[in-house]
Motif scaffolding. Structure first.
Motif, PDB file in Angstrom:
ATOM      1  N   TRP A  23       0.853  -1.187   0.000  1.00 20.87           N
ATOM      2  CA  TRP A  23       0.000   0.000   0.000  1.00 20.87           C
ATOM      3  C   TRP A  23       0.886   1.232   0.000  1.00 20.87           C
ATOM      4  CZ3 TRP A  23      -2.844   1.252   5.229  1.00 20.87           C
ATOM      5  CH2 TRP A  23      -1.931   1.237   6.294  1.00 20.87           C
ATOM      6  N   SER A  24       0.311   2.347  -0.385  1.00 22.16           N
ATOM      7  CA  SER A  24       1.055   3.608  -0.405  1.00 22.16           C
ATOM      8  C   SER A  24       0.069   4.761  -0.343  1.00 22.16           C
ATOM      9  CB  SER A  24       1.930   3.723  -1.662  1.00 22.16           C
ATOM     10  OG  SER A  24       1.127   3.736  -2.834  1.00 22.16           O
ATOM     11  N   ALA A  30      -5.455   9.915  -0.800  1.00 23.21           N
ATOM     12  CA  ALA A  30      -6.093   8.602  -0.874  1.00 23.21           C
ATOM     13  C   ALA A  30      -5.067   7.529  -0.541  1.00 23.21           C
ATOM     14  CB  ALA A  30      -6.685   8.372  -2.265  1.00 23.21           C
ATOM     15  N   ILE A  31      -5.557   6.322  -0.369  1.00 21.38           N
ATOM     16  CA  ILE A  31      -4.684   5.173  -0.107  1.00 21.38           C
ATOM     17  C   ILE A  31      -4.776   4.236  -1.300  1.00 21.38           C
ATOM     18  CG2 ILE A  31      -4.298   3.156   1.356  1.00 21.38           C
ATOM     19  CD1 ILE A  31      -5.377   4.780   3.691  1.00 21.38           C
ATOM     20  N   LEU A  32      -3.620   3.871  -1.846  1.00 20.87           N
ATOM     21  CA  LEU A  32      -3.558   2.931  -2.959  1.00 20.87           C
ATOM     22  C   LEU A  32      -3.152   1.577  -2.404  1.00 20.87           C
ATOM     23  CD1 LEU A  32      -3.830   2.816  -6.071  1.00 20.87           C
ATOM     24  CD2 LEU A  32      -1.354   3.196  -6.192  1.00 20.87           C
ATOM     25  N   SER A  62      -4.702  -2.660  -8.742  1.00 20.45           N
ATOM     26  CA  SER A  62      -4.630  -1.791  -7.568  1.00 20.45           C
ATOM     27  C   SER A  62      -5.921  -0.992  -7.452  1.00 20.45           C
ATOM     28  CB  SER A  62      -3.427  -0.846  -7.659  1.00 20.45           C
ATOM     29  OG  SER A  62      -3.491  -0.064  -8.835  1.00 20.45           O
ATOM     30  N   VAL A  63      -6.179  -0.513  -6.252  1.00 18.50           N
ATOM     31  CA  VAL A  63      -7.439   0.168  -5.945  1.00 18.50           C
ATOM     32  C   VAL A  63      -7.149   1.403  -5.099  1.00 18.50           C
ATOM     33  CG1 VAL A  63      -9.680  -0.043  -4.801  1.00 18.50           C
ATOM     34  CG2 VAL A  63      -8.720  -2.011  -6.010  1.00 18.50           C
ATOM     35  N   LEU A  64      -7.839   2.492  -5.419  1.00 15.66           N
ATOM     36  CA  LEU A  64      -7.771   3.701  -4.594  1.00 15.66           C
ATOM     37  C   LEU A  64      -8.895   3.675  -3.570  1.00 15.66           C
ATOM     38  CD1 LEU A  64      -7.143   6.812  -6.896  1.00 15.66           C
ATOM     39  CD2 LEU A  64      -5.692   5.998  -5.023  1.00 15.66           C
ATOM     40  N   ILE A  65      -8.567   3.934  -2.312  1.00 18.30           N
ATOM     41  CA  ILE A  65      -9.563   4.122  -1.261  1.00 18.30           C
ATOM     42  C   ILE A  65      -9.538   5.592  -0.885  1.00 18.30           C
ATOM     43  CG2 ILE A  65     -10.218   3.522   1.104  1.00 18.30           C
ATOM     44  CD1 ILE A  65      -8.974   0.798   0.677  1.00 18.30           C
TER      45      ILE A  65
END
Length: 338
Positions: free
Chosen positions: A288-289, A311-313, A321-324
């Motif tokens: 994560w990043s 945001a959190i990737l 990958s997904v952005l939160i």
């Protein structure tokens, strides 16, 4: 007929120093000792070695068992053990222990290995399709070393003129080998996890507890590194934090996001986020990043969200990958693709 074998009988004068070493891991080498294992009748013996994932096997044969060490694709890594013609130490056959006319014990008239069986193996054979050497020369100079000792055995078909069959075997086996890339990666991951675990400080635990993390149900667990991400998720100029967590009841993975040290929310445990993100995805992520700036165009073709803050990737190496991100009311997700 059952024969008990004394260990002292098998201490051969020509054993190399490599096989005389203790069955213990050393710098750069792994080791495993399988003690007092048994197999009988027409059954095979199979035991998976933790670490490399290989299977030590005794494969049932007409007169006993054949030693095998199978990689994850079923390839025998011991196949180069000499001699390539004639009785081989990987063959555990009853007639090896009987004289030529099968009227008594082998006193030397049958040229066959006895109670100590030395074999070599090479992890590099994986992926070769089963390379076979053109001669015995150098075949035993392999990085993997195995030593099987027969502790007890039972023999059948002992009538003169027959070929004796082994129908019971009690044994131990020591195997050592250079650490595989898989083992090295696992060790590195364990070291990294321990390093991150040390960062789960009492202060961090207290801060997340003050933010509402229920420690009766959840636990901060560094399955992602770093163990804490800091940013401004809701663009209010206050510092926000995120930590990886597991649910204690079933080790289900998720995240705990804390805004301004006050408002906390668990994500990834239940319910769909956005159009596609399900809780199962969190169980497979390995990185994560923090994402700053606008969101990029995702894989699904829908327009990217206008992010209110950082945001959190999250993602899995080599996969999607997904952005939160914070919507103003809750957290949602946007699929970024591979």
């Amino acid at each position: 007929m059952r024969i008990v074998i004394a260990t002292a009988m098998f201490m051969l004068a020509g054993l190399s120093a490599a096989y005389a070493q203790p069955c213990e891991p050393s710098d750069g080498r792994s080791a495993v000792m399988l003690s007092s294992r048994e197999v009988a009748g027409n059954r095979d013996y199979n035991e998976v070695l933790e670490g490399p994932g290989w299977t030590f096997q005794l494969k049932r044969a007409a007169h006993g068992w054949d030693v095998r060490l199978l990689d994850e694709n079923g390839l025998d890594l011991t196949q180069m053990t000499p001699p390539l013609h004639g009785p081989n130490p990987r063959q555990l056959y009853g007639w090896h222990f009987r004289n030529a006319d099968n009227t008594g014990p082998n006193t030397g008239d049958v040229n066959a290995p006895q109670g100590l069986r030395l074999f070599g193996f090479d992890p590099a054979l994986t992926g070769t399709g089963g390379f076979k050497p053109s001669s015995d020369e150098g075949a035993m100079d392999q990085p993997g070393r195995g030593a099987l000792t027969i502790e007890d055995m039972g023999l059948a078909d002992l009538e003169p003129g027959q070929k004796a069959r082994m129908n019971y075997l009690k044994f131990n086996v020591c195997m050592t080998w250079p650490k595989t890339d898989k083992e090295k990666q696992k060790e590195a991951a364990e070291v990294a996890a321990m390093t991150e675990l040390s960062k789960v400080t009492p202060e961090l635990i207290e801060m997340m507890g003050d933010c509402g993390l229920d420690y009766q149900t959840y636990q901060i667990t560094p399955y992602l590194t770093p163990v804490e991400l800091g940013g401004d998720f809701d663009a209010d100029d206050a510092h926000d934090q995120a930590v990886p967590i597991i649910r204690k009841a079933d080790d289900k993975r998720g995240l705990f996001l804390c805004r301004a040290g006050t408002w906390g929310q668990v994500v990834g445990m239940t319910g769909r986020m956005g159009a596609h993100l399900t809780p199962a995805y969190f169980d497979n992520i390995d990185w994560w990043s923090l994402h700053t700036g606008p969101a990029g165009q995702g894989a699904g073709g829908t327009p990217p969200p206008a992010l209110k803050g950082d945001a959190i990737l999250i993602g899995k190496e080599g996969a999607s990958s997904v952005l939160i991100y914070w919507t103003g009311e809750t957290y949602s997700a946007y699929w970024q693709g591979d």
